[in-house]
Design a protein around this motif. Structure first.
Motif, PDB file in Angstrom:
ATOM      1  N   ASN A  10       8.475  -2.208  10.031  1.00  0.00           N
ATOM      2  CA  ASN A  10       7.575  -1.289  10.731  1.00  0.00           C
ATOM      3  C   ASN A  10       6.265  -1.085   9.981  1.00  0.00           C
ATOM      4  O   ASN A  10       5.276  -0.619  10.562  1.00  0.00           O
ATOM      5  CB  ASN A  10       8.247   0.069  10.931  1.00  0.00           C
ATOM      6  CG  ASN A  10       9.343   0.028  11.966  1.00  0.00           C
ATOM      7  OD1 ASN A  10       9.383  -0.867  12.801  1.00  0.00           O
ATOM      8  ND2 ASN A  10      10.247   0.997  11.922  1.00  0.00           N
ATOM      9  N   GLU A  11       6.257  -1.417   8.695  1.00  0.00           N
ATOM     10  CA  GLU A  11       5.043  -1.266   7.880  1.00  0.00           C
ATOM     11  C   GLU A  11       4.265  -2.575   7.737  1.00  0.00           C
ATOM     12  O   GLU A  11       3.251  -2.625   7.045  1.00  0.00           O
ATOM     13  CB  GLU A  11       5.403  -0.735   6.488  1.00  0.00           C
ATOM     14  CG  GLU A  11       5.750   0.743   6.441  1.00  0.00           C
ATOM     15  CD  GLU A  11       7.060   1.059   7.132  1.00  0.00           C
ATOM     16  OE1 GLU A  11       7.069   1.974   7.973  1.00  0.00           O
ATOM     17  OE2 GLU A  11       8.079   0.391   6.847  1.00  0.00           O
ATOM     18  N   PHE A  12       4.731  -3.632   8.370  1.00  0.00           N
ATOM     19  CA  PHE A  12       4.063  -4.938   8.247  1.00  0.00           C
ATOM     20  C   PHE A  12       2.645  -4.898   8.802  1.00  0.00           C
ATOM     21  O   PHE A  12       2.381  -4.353   9.878  1.00  0.00           O
ATOM     22  CB  PHE A  12       4.865  -6.007   8.992  1.00  0.00           C
ATOM     23  CG  PHE A  12       4.076  -7.262   9.272  1.00  0.00           C
ATOM     24  CD1 PHE A  12       3.735  -8.126   8.244  1.00  0.00           C
ATOM     25  CD2 PHE A  12       3.646  -7.553  10.564  1.00  0.00           C
ATOM     26  CE1 PHE A  12       2.993  -9.275   8.502  1.00  0.00           C
ATOM     27  CE2 PHE A  12       2.914  -8.699  10.829  1.00  0.00           C
ATOM     28  CZ  PHE A  12       2.585  -9.560   9.792  1.00  0.00           C
ATOM     29  N   GLN A  13       1.736  -5.497   8.024  1.00  0.00           N
ATOM     30  CA  GLN A  13       0.367  -5.735   8.467  1.00  0.00           C
ATOM     31  C   GLN A  13      -0.019  -7.150   8.045  1.00  0.00           C
ATOM     32  O   GLN A  13       0.344  -7.588   6.934  1.00  0.00           O
ATOM     33  CB  GLN A  13      -0.611  -4.742   7.824  1.00  0.00           C
ATOM     34  CG  GLN A  13      -0.453  -3.304   8.248  1.00  0.00           C
ATOM     35  CD  GLN A  13      -0.936  -3.054   9.657  1.00  0.00           C
ATOM     36  OE1 GLN A  13      -1.728  -3.835  10.196  1.00  0.00           O
ATOM     37  NE2 GLN A  13      -0.449  -1.992  10.264  1.00  0.00           N
TER      38      GLN A  13
ATOM     39  N   LEU B  60       7.358   5.820  -0.146  1.00  0.00           N
ATOM     40  CA  LEU B  60       5.921   5.938  -0.386  1.00  0.00           C
ATOM     41  C   LEU B  60       5.079   4.923   0.389  1.00  0.00           C
ATOM     42  O   LEU B  60       3.861   5.048   0.450  1.00  0.00           O
ATOM     43  CB  LEU B  60       5.637   5.759  -1.882  1.00  0.00           C
ATOM     44  CG  LEU B  60       6.290   6.776  -2.825  1.00  0.00           C
ATOM     45  CD1 LEU B  60       6.119   6.341  -4.274  1.00  0.00           C
ATOM     46  CD2 LEU B  60       5.704   8.158  -2.618  1.00  0.00           C
ATOM     47  N   ILE B  61       5.728   3.918   0.994  1.00  0.00           N
ATOM     48  CA  ILE B  61       4.995   2.812   1.620  1.00  0.00           C
ATOM     49  C   ILE B  61       4.206   3.263   2.847  1.00  0.00           C
ATOM     50  O   ILE B  61       4.713   3.997   3.694  1.00  0.00           O
ATOM     51  CB  ILE B  61       5.959   1.677   1.998  1.00  0.00           C
ATOM     52  CG1 ILE B  61       6.231   0.793   0.786  1.00  0.00           C
ATOM     53  CG2 ILE B  61       5.395   0.818   3.121  1.00  0.00           C
ATOM     54  CD1 ILE B  61       7.082  -0.415   1.074  1.00  0.00           C
ATOM     55  N   LYS B  62       2.967   2.779   2.915  1.00  0.00           N
ATOM     56  CA  LYS B  62       2.139   2.929   4.104  1.00  0.00           C
ATOM     57  C   LYS B  62       2.025   1.602   4.854  1.00  0.00           C
ATOM     58  O   LYS B  62       2.116   1.562   6.070  1.00  0.00           O
ATOM     59  CB  LYS B  62       0.744   3.431   3.719  1.00  0.00           C
ATOM     60  CG  LYS B  62       0.753   4.816   3.107  1.00  0.00           C
ATOM     61  CD  LYS B  62      -0.615   5.219   2.580  1.00  0.00           C
ATOM     62  CE  LYS B  62      -1.601   5.524   3.690  1.00  0.00           C
ATOM     63  NZ  LYS B  62      -2.875   6.078   3.138  1.00  0.00           N
ATOM     64  N   SER B  63       1.805   0.513   4.103  1.00  0.00           N
ATOM     65  CA  SER B  63       1.684  -0.813   4.718  1.00  0.00           C
ATOM     66  C   SER B  63       2.148  -1.879   3.745  1.00  0.00           C
ATOM     67  O   SER B  63       2.051  -1.701   2.521  1.00  0.00           O
ATOM     68  CB  SER B  63       0.233  -1.112   5.117  1.00  0.00           C
ATOM     69  OG  SER B  63      -0.232  -0.210   6.097  1.00  0.00           O
ATOM     70  N   VAL B  64       2.634  -3.001   4.303  1.00  0.00           N
ATOM     71  CA  VAL B  64       2.951  -4.193   3.523  1.00  0.00           C
ATOM     72  C   VAL B  64       2.158  -5.342   4.139  1.00  0.00           C
ATOM     73  O   VAL B  64       2.393  -5.717   5.291  1.00  0.00           O
ATOM     74  CB  VAL B  64       4.456  -4.526   3.549  1.00  0.00           C
ATOM     75  CG1 VAL B  64       4.740  -5.757   2.694  1.00  0.00           C
ATOM     76  CG2 VAL B  64       5.278  -3.348   3.071  1.00  0.00           C
TER      77      VAL B  64
ATOM     78  N   GLU C  88       0.849  -1.196   0.000  1.00  0.00           N
ATOM     79  CA  GLU C  88       0.000   0.000   0.000  1.00  0.00           C
ATOM     80  C   GLU C  88       0.884   1.245   0.000  1.00  0.00           C
ATOM     81  O   GLU C  88       1.719   1.425   0.897  1.00  0.00           O
ATOM     82  CB  GLU C  88      -0.910   0.006   1.224  1.00  0.00           C
ATOM     83  CG  GLU C  88      -1.828   1.215   1.305  1.00  0.00           C
ATOM     84  CD  GLU C  88      -2.712   1.214   2.540  1.00  0.00           C
ATOM     85  OE1 GLU C  88      -3.535   2.142   2.675  1.00  0.00           O
ATOM     86  OE2 GLU C  88      -2.584   0.304   3.376  1.00  0.00           O
ATOM     87  N   LEU C  89       0.712   2.092  -1.009  1.00  0.00           N
ATOM     88  CA  LEU C  89       1.500   3.315  -1.140  1.00  0.00           C
ATOM     89  C   LEU C  89       0.616   4.542  -0.986  1.00  0.00           C
ATOM     90  O   LEU C  89      -0.599   4.487  -1.195  1.00  0.00           O
ATOM     91  CB  LEU C  89       2.193   3.356  -2.507  1.00  0.00           C
ATOM     92  CG  LEU C  89       3.111   2.196  -2.881  1.00  0.00           C
ATOM     93  CD1 LEU C  89       3.763   2.463  -4.228  1.00  0.00           C
ATOM     94  CD2 LEU C  89       4.165   1.945  -1.822  1.00  0.00           C
ATOM     95  N   GLU C  90       1.234   5.646  -0.628  1.00  0.00           N
ATOM     96  CA  GLU C  90       0.533   6.918  -0.501  1.00  0.00           C
ATOM     97  C   GLU C  90       0.214   7.433  -1.905  1.00  0.00           C
ATOM     98  O   GLU C  90       1.102   7.705  -2.702  1.00  0.00           O
ATOM     99  CB  GLU C  90       1.429   7.908   0.250  1.00  0.00           C
ATOM    100  CG  GLU C  90       0.685   8.953   1.056  1.00  0.00           C
ATOM    101  CD  GLU C  90      -0.016   9.982   0.187  1.00  0.00           C
ATOM    102  OE1 GLU C  90       0.557  10.355  -0.851  1.00  0.00           O
ATOM    103  OE2 GLU C  90      -1.133  10.393   0.543  1.00  0.00           O
TER     104      GLU C  90
END
Length: 238
Positions: free
Chosen positions: A219-222, A201-205, A125-127
């Motif tokens: 830190n972006e892991f979901q 640009l990453i919000k979540s992975v 997920e990117l901004e």
């Protein structure tokens, strides 16, 4: 520049369109993080221009391993008279694809999970506004799922060709029936050749297994289940 900024603000105004979602195989995450880029399949496989991939293909690129997906079949009945399937495939293969909403991305994710139950998949997920701004000259939008075919192509209301895409600068100006003219009509976001600065640009992975996440993105892991729960209308598990 003013028109570009206006269009970016318009396209990302809705709460449900502030992100752009890239679907990939979990095994590709390490290469994406290492390169800090997403590359088009044409860039990775330039010798395969226009040819249909009937299976996945493993590519070694700058010392990393990347799995490139197969193509879905597009029948000739779906094509504009002035564009062959091979020409169209060559065009779309020069782009990196994103879904503009979670719902659209989840349809892709759940389809592949049913098709390949033993495979591990991931969603990045990117901004959205920064993604569009960073790549403003190479962005294209589609009103339809360009890489697949409707169930009944002969009765479909549109035909495929490069004319079904509109640039960020021309969004809202180009108004033929085959292109999106308002944000809610955007089905796909395409970016030509390369998406740069992915980490920035990453919000979540989203992945099922945390060990698949590159160290720089932990830190972006979901959990992927959190994303899948949205498809079922359920709140994520605690």
């Amino acid at each position: 520049m003013k028109d570009i900024e206006h269009n970016i603000a318009l396209i990302t105004k809705s709460a449900g369109r502030k992100s752009a979602f890239h679907f990939t195989r979990a095994r590709n995450l390490q290469a994406i993080a290492h390169l800090d880029s997403l590359w088009s399949s044409h860039h990775l496989l330039p010798e395969a221009t226009g040819e249909r991939r009937t299976s996945t293909e493993e590519v070694t690129y700058e010392g990393t391993s990347i799995t490139v997906n197969s193509h879905l079949r597009i029948p000739e009945a779906m094509m504009e008279a002035n564009c062959t399937v091979e020409e169209f495939r060559t065009f779309i293969d020069k782009h990196v694809f994103f879904w503009p909403t979670r719902r659209d991305c989840l349809k892709m994710l759940t389809t592949y999970m049913k098709r390949e139950p033993s495979e591990r998949f991931a969603v990045i997920e990117l901004e959205a506004s920064e993604l569009l701004r960073e790549h403003e000259t190479s962005v294209r939008f589609s009103k339809y799922d360009s890489g697949s075919s409707p169930r009944f192509p002969n009765t479909c209301m549109y035909r495929k060709s490069p004319d079904m895409f509109v640039s960020l600068a021309d969004f809202g100006r180009k108004t033929n029936h085959a292109v999106p003219v308002k944000p809610s009509e955007i089905k796909e976001i395409l970016i030509e050749d390369q998406v740069r600065s992915v980490t920035q640009l990453i919000k979540s992975v989203y992945v099922q297994h945390p060990e698949d996440v590159p160290a720089r993105w932990l830190n972006e892991f979901q959990p992927l289940d959190a994303l899948l729960a949205l498809a079922e209308g359920k709140p994520p598990a605690d």
